[in-house]
Structure formats: structure tokens, C-alpha cells
Write a protein that holds these residues in place. Structure first.
Motif, short mmCIF file in Angstrom:
data_model
loop_
_atom_site.label_atom_id
_atom_site.label_comp_id
_atom_site.label_asym_id
_atom_site.label_seq_id
_atom_site.Cartn_x
_atom_site.Cartn_y
_atom_site.Cartn_z
N LEU A 196 -32.14 -0.53 5.49
CA LEU A 196 -30.69 -0.09 5.07
C LEU A 196 -30.44 -0.71 3.83
CD1 LEU A 196 -28.88 -0.47 8.44
CD2 LEU A 196 -29.70 1.78 7.45
N SER A 197 -31.22 -1.57 3.17
CA SER A 197 -31.14 -2.36 2.08
C SER A 197 -30.67 -1.48 0.93
CB SER A 197 -32.28 -3.26 1.74
OG SER A 197 -32.52 -4.26 2.64
N GLY A 198 -31.47 -0.23 0.82
CA GLY A 198 -30.91 0.51 -0.20
C GLY A 198 -29.96 1.24 -0.24
N GLU A 199 -29.06 1.37 0.88
CA GLU A 199 -27.80 2.15 0.95
C GLU A 199 -26.58 1.34 0.56
OE1 GLU A 199 -27.74 4.83 4.30
OE2 GLU A 199 -29.99 4.56 4.70
N ALA A 200 -26.37 1.24 -0.59
CA ALA A 200 -25.47 0.21 -1.36
C ALA A 200 -23.97 0.59 -0.72
CB ALA A 200 -25.11 0.10 -2.74
N GLU A 201 -23.91 2.00 -0.23
CA GLU A 201 -22.34 2.44 0.30
C GLU A 201 -22.05 1.70 1.52
OE1 GLU A 201 -25.33 5.69 1.59
OE2 GLU A 201 -25.14 4.26 0.23
N LEU A 202 -23.30 1.17 2.34
CA LEU A 202 -22.82 0.54 3.55
C LEU A 202 -22.24 -0.85 3.43
CD1 LEU A 202 -26.23 1.27 5.41
CD2 LEU A 202 -24.03 2.46 5.82
#
Length: 218
Positions: A196-202
């Protein structure tokens, strides 16, 4: 209540008022909220399920679960966190049950759940292995364990030191996906890791540390 437990409760009670200011805590931005909602839908059963949200905090994920039609029970050690979770669901006109208690050993008796969800809690626990065993024991047949975790650069509330002696906690600062998978694998029938590191919107913006979800079945 032991002295360490009292100190931990006080810490999170004090953090409750500003807890939702963090983008991934309060989910106040629509794109962040939508991203978490999408993930929860991908991890949980399609039909209504009984979900135990341990370390539920102010109930932001509990709210998304209730909106999706699931039956939610939230547990948190801090009464002020629980108060905010109750108020959040009530304001939305949604049902949810919230209990003050130790998330590592939820005060739910013999109840069994279809899903146990935990986000960013394991680093705070004095015996995370025991907590994992207790959580799996709360699941019914073919139950799902969903752990949203990471290996943090910082632990605790930003700018506020955590309780004295926290550095001795086994997983202080978080745990890598590899190490958590090794701890969980003997307790379940199968598991997968979702980075999930690459999902900045989270997270309200880019992050440079390791963040992931572990999804397992009993």
C-alpha cells in the motif's frame, strides 16, 4: 488497570480530539475516503458480515463498514476514542456497537465474527503474538483476518512522545510484511500481502516507509 495500561489509555484519550486531523485517520477528504472504501470492499465479503474492528479509534473505518451494510463491533482502550466513534456513526444514522476494552483481547465473550479488522495497532502491543492468536480465535469458519500495518519511520502521535518504556515493545515502530506474515502463517490456512506504500491517496500524500495489508483466512 495496571500503570502501563493507564498511561496508554491516557495517551490515546489525549490524542482523540485531534486524531481525525490526520488524512488517513479522519478520512475527511473525499478521495482518501473513497480509496479506503474501495479497499475495504475488496477485502471483505460482498454480503453483510459481522466485523470486529479492534483498535477502532474514532471509528472512521467502522463508519465505512457500516455504510457498506456490515454489522460492526468496535473495540478501543480509550474511552474518548470510543465516544467519538459512537458519535460518528450516530451522526450518519448508522448502527454500530462500540466497547471500551483491550483490543488485544477484545471483551466480546464467545461471539464469533466473519472478519476481524485491525489497522496500525500491533506496534503498541506488549505481546502481539498473543493478540494475533486471540484475534484468530474470534473468527468463525472461513473467517478473514485483515491487518493494515507497516514499518514506520515514526511511531505514536506526531510530536508527542509515546508512553515511557515504549521502545521495549516487541514491534515498536511497526513490523515488516515479511515478519508479520511469518507470525500469522501458522495460525491461518492462507494469506496474501497487498502493498500500500505507493497508494498516496490512502495517506493524504506520498509516503516513504513500508505500508501494506495482510489478508488471511482461517
Amino acid at each position: 488497570m495496571s500503570e502501563p495500561t493507564h498511561a496508554i489509555t491516557e495517551y490515546w484519550d489525549a490524542a482523540a480530539a485531534a486524531f481525525d486531523d490526520e488524512p488517513d485517520h479522519g478520512l475527511r477528504q473525499e478521495h482518501t475516503r473513497a480509496a479506503w472504501s474501495r479497499l475495504l470492499r475488496s477485502w471483505l465479503p460482498g454480503g453483510p458480515a459481522d466485523v470486529l474492528d479492534v483498535g477502532c479509534g474514532t471509528g472512521s473505518l467502522s463508519l465505512l463498514l457500516a455504510e457498506a451494510g456490515h454489522r460492526v463491533t468496535g473495540v478501543d482502550l480509550a474511552p474518548r476514542m470510543v465516544e467519538r466513534a459512537e458519535a460518528k456513526l450516530a451522526a450518519a444514522g448508522l448502527a454500530g456497537r462500540f466497547l471500551v476494552g483491550d483490543a488485544a483481547d477484545p471483551p466480546t465473550g464467545q461471539e464469533r465474527y466473519d472478519v476481524l479488522l485491525c489497522r496500525h495497532l500491533l506496534w503498541t502491543l506488549p505481546d502481539p503474538g498473543a493478540a494475533l492468536r486471540a484475534w484468530v480465535a474470534r473468527l468463525g469458519p472461513a473467517g478473514r483476518l485483515v491487518l493494515v500495518e507497516g514499518r514506520w519511520r515514526e511511531a505514536g502521535e506526531s510530536g508527542v512522545p509515546y508512553v515511557a518504556g515504549a521502545e521495549s515493545l516487541p514491534w515498536y515502530g511497526g513490523i515488516t510484511a515479511e515478519d508479520l506474515a511469518a507470525a500469522v502463517r501458522p495460525l491461518v490456512s492462507d494469506l496474501r500481502i497487498e502493498p500500500l506504500s505507493g497508494e498516496a491517496e490512502l495517506w493524504g500524500g506520498p509516503v516513504g516507509d513500508e505500508r501494506y495489508a495482510l489478508i488471511a483466512r482461517t
